[in-house]
Enzyme design. Structure first.
Site, PDB file in Angstrom:
ATOM      1  N   SER A   7       0.867  -1.182   0.000  1.00  5.93           N
ATOM      2  CA  SER A   7       0.000   0.000   0.000  1.00  5.93           C
ATOM      3  C   SER A   7       0.899   1.225   0.000  1.00  5.93           C
ATOM      4  O   SER A   7       2.088   1.138   0.323  1.00  5.93           O
ATOM      5  CB  SER A   7      -0.937  -0.012   1.216  1.00  5.93           C
ATOM      6  OG  SER A   7      -0.214  -0.171   2.422  1.00  5.93           O
ATOM      7  N   GLU A   9       1.310   5.621   0.782  1.00  6.90           N
ATOM      8  CA  GLU A   9       0.809   6.855   1.390  1.00  6.90           C
ATOM      9  C   GLU A   9       1.182   8.042   0.502  1.00  6.90           C
ATOM     10  O   GLU A   9       2.306   8.144   0.015  1.00  6.90           O
ATOM     11  CB  GLU A   9       1.418   7.055   2.773  1.00  6.90           C
ATOM     12  CG  GLU A   9       0.945   8.360   3.432  1.00  6.90           C
ATOM     13  CD  GLU A   9       1.612   8.636   4.762  1.00  6.90           C
ATOM     14  OE1 GLU A   9       1.271   7.921   5.727  1.00  6.90           O
ATOM     15  OE2 GLU A   9       2.471   9.528   4.833  1.00  6.90           O
ATOM     16  N   ASP A 100      -1.253  15.963  15.338  1.00  7.70           N
ATOM     17  CA  ASP A 100      -0.463  16.986  16.031  1.00  7.70           C
ATOM     18  C   ASP A 100      -1.159  18.329  15.944  1.00  7.70           C
ATOM     19  O   ASP A 100      -1.787  18.654  14.941  1.00  7.70           O
ATOM     20  CB  ASP A 100       0.925  17.118  15.389  1.00  7.70           C
ATOM     21  CG  ASP A 100       1.699  15.811  15.454  1.00  7.70           C
ATOM     22  OD1 ASP A 100       1.771  15.237  16.554  1.00  7.70           O
ATOM     23  OD2 ASP A 100       2.218  15.369  14.416  1.00  7.70           O
ATOM     24  N   PHE A 207      13.114  14.454   8.914  1.00  5.97           N
ATOM     25  CA  PHE A 207      11.890  13.701   9.200  1.00  5.97           C
ATOM     26  C   PHE A 207      12.086  12.781  10.400  1.00  5.97           C
ATOM     27  O   PHE A 207      11.212  12.656  11.261  1.00  5.97           O
ATOM     28  CB  PHE A 207      11.495  12.847   7.985  1.00  5.97           C
ATOM     29  CG  PHE A 207      10.882  13.622   6.846  1.00  5.97           C
ATOM     30  CD1 PHE A 207      10.551  14.961   6.977  1.00  5.97           C
ATOM     31  CD2 PHE A 207      10.629  12.998   5.634  1.00  5.97           C
ATOM     32  CE1 PHE A 207       9.994  15.672   5.924  1.00  5.97           C
ATOM     33  CE2 PHE A 207      10.066  13.696   4.576  1.00  5.97           C
ATOM     34  CZ  PHE A 207       9.748  15.035   4.725  1.00  5.97           C
ATOM     35  N   HIS A 257       3.745  -0.971   3.765  1.00  5.90           N
ATOM     36  CA  HIS A 257       3.132   0.323   3.465  1.00  5.90           C
ATOM     37  C   HIS A 257       4.251   1.316   3.188  1.00  5.90           C
ATOM     38  O   HIS A 257       5.097   1.574   4.053  1.00  5.90           O
ATOM     39  CB  HIS A 257       2.300   0.782   4.676  1.00  5.90           C
ATOM     40  CG  HIS A 257       1.511   2.034   4.445  1.00  5.90           C
ATOM     41  ND1 HIS A 257       0.387   2.068   3.658  1.00  5.90           N
ATOM     42  CD2 HIS A 257       1.677   3.292   4.920  1.00  5.90           C
ATOM     43  CE1 HIS A 257      -0.115   3.295   3.650  1.00  5.90           C
ATOM     44  NE2 HIS A 257       0.653   4.057   4.407  1.00  5.90           N
TER      45      HIS A 257
END
Length: 276
Positions: A7, A9, A100, A207, A257
């Site tokens: 999958s 994102e 967040d 990140f 993912h």
């Protein structure tokens, strides 16, 4: 051997150029037949409309699209409206997150934790939505302790989640330990590893600092040594991440993912090496 389920994102683009780039990216990655694609949701709901537009655009292309939904900074009324909108458009897959707060926003919202959001979705819509939640193999950067973090994870799964996707990591042992520990707490849903392709050293370190993912020292030093040689960074990153994925696949993970950052090349190359 059973084919590995994958999958992807994506994040909602903010410009027409970004929209065009994402359409080209997802067209390329759609050839790999992903189980679903997810679309992120900005802090405090800042990309709500963009997420909806992107999800509907992808669904119209025949992809199973799962919007991210965060509860921080949102009221029950606003969450109810968003969920009803997705349901009325035939969307049946949600990634439920705490989220967040954007800097400067003081209101936490009526729901403070992802477990409360999962319970809210179930109370409002029963089994209509397949709900994903997040897991943190190296522990959430704001968690009080590893034990507390694991208990929080188990709580949101038991609130009604169908499966989980982890934060990205580069240490396979951290993932396997996390899964083992979660199973001991009664978590029986699939826990799918999240994978971040490596294409940019400074971006990766930034990140990782924000989300608490550990970049192994040997990987960071090698990437740093390449300086501005983007091709060397990409080639080394491809070797490292493919090796990680191969170990996960060999150990029988329920899927992978990929955090694509709206780009196809690195993710596609990893999948091709894995034989997807």
């Amino acid at each position: 051997m059973k084919p590995i389920e994958i999958s992807f994102e994506f994040f909602p683009p903010k410009t027409q150029e970004g929209i065009d780039k994402l359409r080209a990216t997802r067209k390329e990655l759609a050839l790999l037949k992903p189980k679903f694609v997810s679309v992120t949701f900005g802090a405090g709901g800042s990309t709500q409309q963009g997420t909806l537009d992107t999800v509907l655009d992808m669904a119209a292309d025949g992809l199973e699209a799962a919007p991210h939904l965060s509860c921080i900074g949102s009221s029950k009324e606003s969450l109810r409206a968003i969920l009803n909108q997705y349901r009325s458009n035939g969307i049946r897959h949600i990634v439920a997150l705490r989220g967040d707060l954007p800097s400067g926003m003081g209101a936490v919202g009526e729901l403070r934790y992802a477990s409360e959001l999962v319970s809210f979705i179930r109370a409002e819509h029963g089994d209509w939505f397949w709900i994903e939640v997040a897991g943190y193999p190296e522990y959430h950067p704001q968690s009080r302790s590893p034990k507390h973090d694991l208990e929080n994870f188990a709580r949101k799964v038991k609130a009604g989640a169908n499966s989980a996707i982890t934060q990205y990591f580069f240490n396979a042992d951290a993932y396997f330990r996390f899964v083992d520990d979660a199973r001991k707490l009664g978590v029986d849903v699939p826990i799918v590893p999240g994978i971040m392709p490596i294409t940019n050293y400074s971006q990766l370190m930034r990140f990782s600092e924000m989300c608490g993912a550990e970049v192994p020292r040997w990987v960071a030093r090698r990437l740093e040594s390449f300086g501005d040689d983007r091709e060397a960074i990409r080639a080394f990153g491809l070797d490292v991440v493919t090796g990680l994925c191969q170990r996960l696949v060999d150990q029988g993970v329920p899927g992978i993912h990929f955090y694509t950052l709206n780009a196809a090349t690195a993710t596609k190359a990893i999948c091709e090496r894995l034989g997807v």
